[in-house]
Design a protein around this motif. Structure first.
Motif, mmCIF file in Angstrom:
data_model
loop_
_atom_site.group_PDB
_atom_site.id
_atom_site.type_symbol
_atom_site.label_atom_id
_atom_site.label_comp_id
_atom_site.label_asym_id
_atom_site.label_seq_id
_atom_site.Cartn_x
_atom_site.Cartn_y
_atom_site.Cartn_z
ATOM 1 N N ALA A 30 0.835 -1.201 0.000
ATOM 2 C CA ALA A 30 0.000 0.000 0.000
ATOM 3 C C ALA A 30 0.870 1.252 0.000
ATOM 4 O O ALA A 30 0.549 2.248 -0.644
ATOM 5 C CB ALA A 30 -0.931 0.000 1.208
ATOM 6 N N ARG A 31 1.995 1.211 0.728
ATOM 7 C CA ARG A 31 2.907 2.362 0.772
ATOM 8 C C ARG A 31 3.530 2.644 -0.581
ATOM 9 O O ARG A 31 3.733 3.802 -0.947
ATOM 10 C CB ARG A 31 4.011 2.122 1.796
ATOM 11 C CG ARG A 31 3.763 2.834 3.083
ATOM 12 C CD ARG A 31 4.911 2.672 4.059
ATOM 13 N NE ARG A 31 4.552 1.561 4.935
ATOM 14 C CZ ARG A 31 5.265 0.457 5.109
ATOM 15 N NH1 ARG A 31 6.418 0.315 4.551
ATOM 16 N NH2 ARG A 31 4.841 -0.497 5.887
ATOM 17 N N THR A 32 3.833 1.598 -1.354
ATOM 18 C CA THR A 32 4.484 1.821 -2.648
ATOM 19 C C THR A 32 3.512 2.367 -3.690
ATOM 20 O O THR A 32 3.942 3.035 -4.626
ATOM 21 C CB THR A 32 5.113 0.514 -3.184
ATOM 22 O OG1 THR A 32 4.089 -0.456 -3.361
ATOM 23 C CG2 THR A 32 6.185 -0.002 -2.246
ATOM 24 N N HIS A 33 2.220 2.115 -3.522
ATOM 25 C CA HIS A 33 1.235 2.561 -4.499
ATOM 26 C C HIS A 33 0.497 3.827 -4.076
ATOM 27 O O HIS A 33 -0.318 4.349 -4.834
ATOM 28 C CB HIS A 33 0.212 1.450 -4.765
ATOM 29 C CG HIS A 33 0.826 0.214 -5.355
ATOM 30 N ND1 HIS A 33 1.452 0.201 -6.574
ATOM 31 C CD2 HIS A 33 0.918 -1.043 -4.871
ATOM 32 C CE1 HIS A 33 1.895 -1.015 -6.822
ATOM 33 N NE2 HIS A 33 1.592 -1.798 -5.793
ATOM 34 N N ALA A 34 0.754 4.322 -2.888
ATOM 35 C CA ALA A 34 0.052 5.498 -2.376
ATOM 36 C C ALA A 34 0.700 6.778 -2.903
ATOM 37 O O ALA A 34 1.907 6.817 -3.151
ATOM 38 C CB ALA A 34 0.080 5.495 -0.861
ATOM 39 N N PRO A 35 -0.106 7.830 -3.063
ATOM 40 C CA PRO A 35 0.486 9.111 -3.459
ATOM 41 C C PRO A 35 1.332 9.689 -2.327
ATOM 42 O O PRO A 35 1.175 9.322 -1.163
ATOM 43 C CB PRO A 35 -0.735 9.993 -3.736
ATOM 44 C CG PRO A 35 -1.836 9.377 -2.963
ATOM 45 C CD PRO A 35 -1.543 7.903 -2.889
ATOM 46 N N ALA A 36 2.216 10.583 -2.685
ATOM 47 C CA ALA A 36 3.075 11.219 -1.686
ATOM 48 C C ALA A 36 2.215 12.041 -0.733
ATOM 49 O O ALA A 36 1.204 12.625 -1.140
ATOM 50 C CB ALA A 36 4.096 12.118 -2.372
ATOM 51 N N PRO A 37 2.583 12.081 0.546
ATOM 52 C CA PRO A 37 1.791 12.870 1.502
ATOM 53 C C PRO A 37 1.882 14.363 1.194
ATOM 54 O O PRO A 37 2.893 14.846 0.672
ATOM 55 C CB PRO A 37 2.426 12.552 2.855
ATOM 56 C CG PRO A 37 3.789 12.066 2.543
ATOM 57 C CD PRO A 37 3.728 11.446 1.178
ATOM 58 N N ILE A 38 0.809 15.075 1.517
ATOM 59 C CA ILE A 38 0.791 16.530 1.344
ATOM 60 C C ILE A 38 1.480 17.128 2.562
ATOM 61 O O ILE A 38 1.033 16.934 3.697
ATOM 62 C CB ILE A 38 -0.654 17.046 1.243
ATOM 63 C CG1 ILE A 38 -1.344 16.417 0.034
ATOM 64 C CG2 ILE A 38 -0.680 18.562 1.164
ATOM 65 C CD1 ILE A 38 -2.830 16.686 -0.015
ATOM 66 N N LEU A 39 2.581 17.843 2.330
ATOM 67 C CA LEU A 39 3.344 18.443 3.420
ATOM 68 C C LEU A 39 3.585 19.915 3.111
ATOM 69 O O LEU A 39 3.645 20.307 1.940
ATOM 70 C CB LEU A 39 4.679 17.727 3.603
ATOM 71 C CG LEU A 39 4.602 16.264 4.027
ATOM 72 C CD1 LEU A 39 5.981 15.642 4.023
ATOM 73 C CD2 LEU A 39 3.965 16.133 5.391
ATOM 74 N N PRO A 40 3.740 20.751 4.130
ATOM 75 C CA PRO A 40 3.991 22.178 3.881
ATOM 76 C C PRO A 40 5.395 22.388 3.309
ATOM 77 O O PRO A 40 6.330 21.663 3.622
ATOM 78 C CB PRO A 40 3.862 22.799 5.269
ATOM 79 C CG PRO A 40 4.179 21.705 6.206
ATOM 80 C CD PRO A 40 3.687 20.441 5.550
ATOM 81 N N ALA A 41 5.504 23.418 2.465
ATOM 82 C CA ALA A 41 6.799 23.755 1.879
ATOM 83 C C ALA A 41 7.476 24.880 2.647
ATOM 84 O O ALA A 41 8.702 24.996 2.639
ATOM 85 C CB ALA A 41 6.620 24.156 0.415
ATOM 86 N N THR A 42 6.669 25.706 3.309
ATOM 87 C CA THR A 42 7.217 26.827 4.069
ATOM 88 C C THR A 42 6.618 26.808 5.474
ATOM 89 O O THR A 42 5.524 26.277 5.685
ATOM 90 C CB THR A 42 6.876 28.172 3.401
ATOM 91 O OG1 THR A 42 5.460 28.361 3.423
ATOM 92 C CG2 THR A 42 7.401 28.230 1.978
ATOM 93 N N PRO A 43 7.281 27.440 6.446
ATOM 94 C CA PRO A 43 6.762 27.446 7.820
ATOM 95 C C PRO A 43 5.493 28.275 7.991
ATOM 96 O O PRO A 43 4.775 28.116 8.970
ATOM 97 C CB PRO A 43 7.899 28.033 8.649
ATOM 98 C CG PRO A 43 9.029 28.265 7.759
ATOM 99 C CD PRO A 43 8.619 27.994 6.365
ATOM 100 N N ASP A 44 5.184 29.166 7.053
ATOM 101 C CA ASP A 44 4.016 30.036 7.170
ATOM 102 C C ASP A 44 2.829 29.547 6.348
ATOM 103 O O ASP A 44 1.797 30.214 6.307
ATOM 104 C CB ASP A 44 4.378 31.458 6.736
ATOM 105 C CG ASP A 44 5.487 32.034 7.588
ATOM 106 O OD1 ASP A 44 5.534 31.712 8.793
ATOM 107 O OD2 ASP A 44 6.314 32.793 7.054
ATOM 108 N N GLN A 45 2.965 28.437 5.703
ATOM 109 C CA GLN A 45 1.908 27.923 4.834
ATOM 110 C C GLN A 45 0.679 27.520 5.650
ATOM 111 O O GLN A 45 0.793 26.963 6.739
ATOM 112 C CB GLN A 45 2.429 26.716 4.052
ATOM 113 C CG GLN A 45 1.478 26.176 3.029
ATOM 114 C CD GLN A 45 2.118 25.046 2.230
ATOM 115 O OE1 GLN A 45 3.330 24.873 2.242
ATOM 116 N NE2 GLN A 45 1.292 24.281 1.551
ATOM 117 N N GLN A 46 -0.496 27.818 5.126
ATOM 118 C CA GLN A 46 -1.754 27.449 5.764
ATOM 119 C C GLN A 46 -2.074 25.990 5.463
ATOM 120 O O GLN A 46 -1.724 25.488 4.394
ATOM 121 C CB GLN A 46 -2.888 28.346 5.272
ATOM 122 C CG GLN A 46 -2.747 29.793 5.711
ATOM 123 C CD GLN A 46 -2.770 29.907 7.231
ATOM 124 O OE1 GLN A 46 -3.612 29.331 7.893
ATOM 125 N NE2 GLN A 46 -1.817 30.661 7.777
#
Length: 94
Positions: free
Chosen positions: A17-33
């Motif tokens: 399941a981990r190999t077929h799952a999309p990449a997690p959504i993570l913030p790119a900057t510390p101020d991102q909402q």
């Protein structure tokens, strides 16, 4: 012996399941909402065991189990996002 085999099957399923799952959504900057929907974490061994239990035993309605699994995975994805943003803020200060 059967318990170890069942656990091994759950672990292999979680790894696939981990190999077929999309990449997690993570913030790119510390101020991102935070995003409206952070997505779901990939299935873990514990979640696969819960799904197997749902198929083999019916202690509560299916909708109860599926709602709980979905809520928990979404909550963990949201927590991952906020923890990552906190790390970005901490790294920015140092």
């Amino acid at each position: 012996m059967f318990t170890l085999a069942a656990l091994a099957i759950c672990a292999v399923t979680a790894a696939q399941a981990r190999t077929h799952a999309p990449a997690p959504i993570l913030p790119a900057t510390p101020d991102q909402q935070p995003p409206e929907d952070p997505g779901l974490i990939t299935l873990t061994v514990a979640e696969i065991k819960r799904l197997f239990t749902l198929v083999t035993r019916r202690l509560r309605p299916e909708t109860h189990h599926l709602h709980w699994i979905w809520w928990r995975r979404r909550h963990q994805a949201r927590a991952r996002w906020f923890h990552h943003r906190t790390r970005l803020r901490r790294d920015q200060r140092t």
